[in-house]
Scaffold this motif. Structure first.
Motif, PDB file in Angstrom:
ATOM      1  N   ARG A  66       0.820  -1.206   0.000  1.00 34.09           N
ATOM      2  CA  ARG A  66       0.000   0.000   0.000  1.00 34.09           C
ATOM      3  C   ARG A  66       0.856   1.259   0.000  1.00 34.09           C
ATOM      4  O   ARG A  66       0.623   2.170  -0.801  1.00 34.09           O
ATOM      5  CB  ARG A  66      -0.950   0.019   1.210  1.00 34.09           C
ATOM      6  CG  ARG A  66      -1.874   1.238   1.204  1.00 34.09           C
ATOM      7  CD  ARG A  66      -2.957   1.148   2.249  1.00 34.09           C
ATOM      8  NE  ARG A  66      -2.517   1.664   3.541  1.00 34.09           N
ATOM      9  CZ  ARG A  66      -3.356   1.903   4.560  1.00 34.09           C
ATOM     10  NH1 ARG A  66      -4.653   1.652   4.426  1.00 34.09           N
ATOM     11  NH2 ARG A  66      -2.904   2.367   5.706  1.00 34.09           N
ATOM     12  N   TYR A  78      -2.397  -4.400  -5.501  1.00 35.29           N
ATOM     13  CA  TYR A  78      -2.871  -3.224  -4.763  1.00 35.29           C
ATOM     14  C   TYR A  78      -3.295  -2.129  -5.739  1.00 35.29           C
ATOM     15  O   TYR A  78      -2.568  -1.814  -6.687  1.00 35.29           O
ATOM     16  CB  TYR A  78      -1.823  -2.676  -3.795  1.00 35.29           C
ATOM     17  CG  TYR A  78      -2.473  -1.718  -2.821  1.00 35.29           C
ATOM     18  CD1 TYR A  78      -3.075  -2.202  -1.665  1.00 35.29           C
ATOM     19  CD2 TYR A  78      -2.558  -0.363  -3.100  1.00 35.29           C
ATOM     20  CE1 TYR A  78      -3.744  -1.348  -0.798  1.00 35.29           C
ATOM     21  CE2 TYR A  78      -3.228   0.497  -2.241  1.00 35.29           C
ATOM     22  CZ  TYR A  78      -3.821   0.007  -1.089  1.00 35.29           C
ATOM     23  OH  TYR A  78      -4.494   0.847  -0.251  1.00 35.29           O
ATOM     24  N   GLY A 111      -6.331  -3.724  -1.564  1.00 38.84           N
ATOM     25  CA  GLY A 111      -5.549  -4.783  -2.205  1.00 38.84           C
ATOM     26  C   GLY A 111      -5.878  -6.147  -1.652  1.00 38.84           C
ATOM     27  O   GLY A 111      -6.698  -6.288  -0.756  1.00 38.84           O
TER      28      GLY A 111
END
Length: 265
Positions: free
Chosen positions: A69, A99, A262
């Motif tokens: 992330r 993600y 994600g």
């Protein structure tokens, strides 16, 4: 003739090549795609970029060791700037993670419900080892969501504070209705004022002496008691569903605001 050939060769050397343009949209560090596939994906992204007035990207890697992330958010911010319009799909082959990072208006276009659908399609293709289809599914869904517009009643929920920010927009039919109502009200006001002020040119006089009346009465108010009622307003729950799909969960990375999500594959 020789000079002409040299001139043509010079132009070919420094002229933009379509395949190279794909590198702006597809950063295929893991070498998952062919040059032709990168070019095709870049062409698909162009249609989205024009509508969002921003940019969408695909990044593949097999060396990243950072949190997916944080890595995706920073890569997106490096490309579009802080809180500008854009989206990035990270295919992390090293950590087997997908993600999606969104910024600017793409946070509202791809709310939690839409995000989950997009990731479902990308994950299915990744599990099959079809990396081009995974990337194409990302762009297809993103374009579909942008074409459909921001869902009505959309809002953002900060995952850390729980603060809700409502998305305010005026749809075309609402604009037309408002314009018609405003026009009717303006015309009615104009006609009303015109008719009233036409009396100034006539001989009419209002008989205020005969019609005037004044009554004076004595009144006293006394406060007997007062009550204050309080109640607790519960904080809205912060979940991935986003209140039926209308919300977008947001978080902060590097001083910027991002949406997305994600999963592993």
């Amino acid at each position: 003739m020789k000079k002409m050939l040299l001139f043509i060769g010079f132009l070919a050397l420094f002229s933009p090549i379509r395949v190279l343009a794909a590198s702006d949209t597809v950063d295929d560090q893991a070498n998952l795609l062919t040059p032709e596939e990168r070019t095709e994906l870049s062409n698909q992204a162009d249609a989205i970029n024009k509508k969002i007035k921003g940019e969408v990207f695909i990044l593949t890697t097999n060396t990243n060791t950072e949190e997916p992330r944080d890595f995706a958010d920073m890569q997106l911010m490096d490309r579009v700037g802080k809180n500008n319009n854009g989206a990035l799909l990270l295919l992390d082959m090293n950590q087997r993670e997908i993600y999606l990072s969104t910024s600017g208006n793409m946070i509202d276009y791809i709310n939690n419900k839409r995000r989950d659908k997009l990731l479902d399609d990308v994950e299915a293709a990744m599990r099959d080892g079809d990396y081009y289809q995974a990337s194409a599914n990302y762009l297809f869904n993103a374009k579909d969501f942008v074409d459909a517009g921001v869902p009505g009643g959309s809002y953002r929920v900060d995952e850390k504070t729980g603060k809700i920010t409502r998305y305010k927009s005026i749809r075309p039919f609402e604009f037309i209705i408002g314009l018609v109502v405003a026009a009717v009200a303006a015309i009615a006001f104009f006609v009303s004022v015109r008719l009233r002020y036409q009396l100034k040119t006539g001989t009419y006089r209002y008989p205020y002496r005969q019609n005037a009346q004044l009554d004076l009465t004595e009144r006293q108010d006394q406060l007997v008691n007062s009550f204050v009622t309080t109640r607790r307003i519960p904080k809205p729950s912060n979940n991935n569903g986003g209140g039926g799909g209308g919300g977008s969960s947001t978080h902060s990375t590097g001083g910027g605001t991002f949406g997305g999500g994600g999963r592993s594959f």
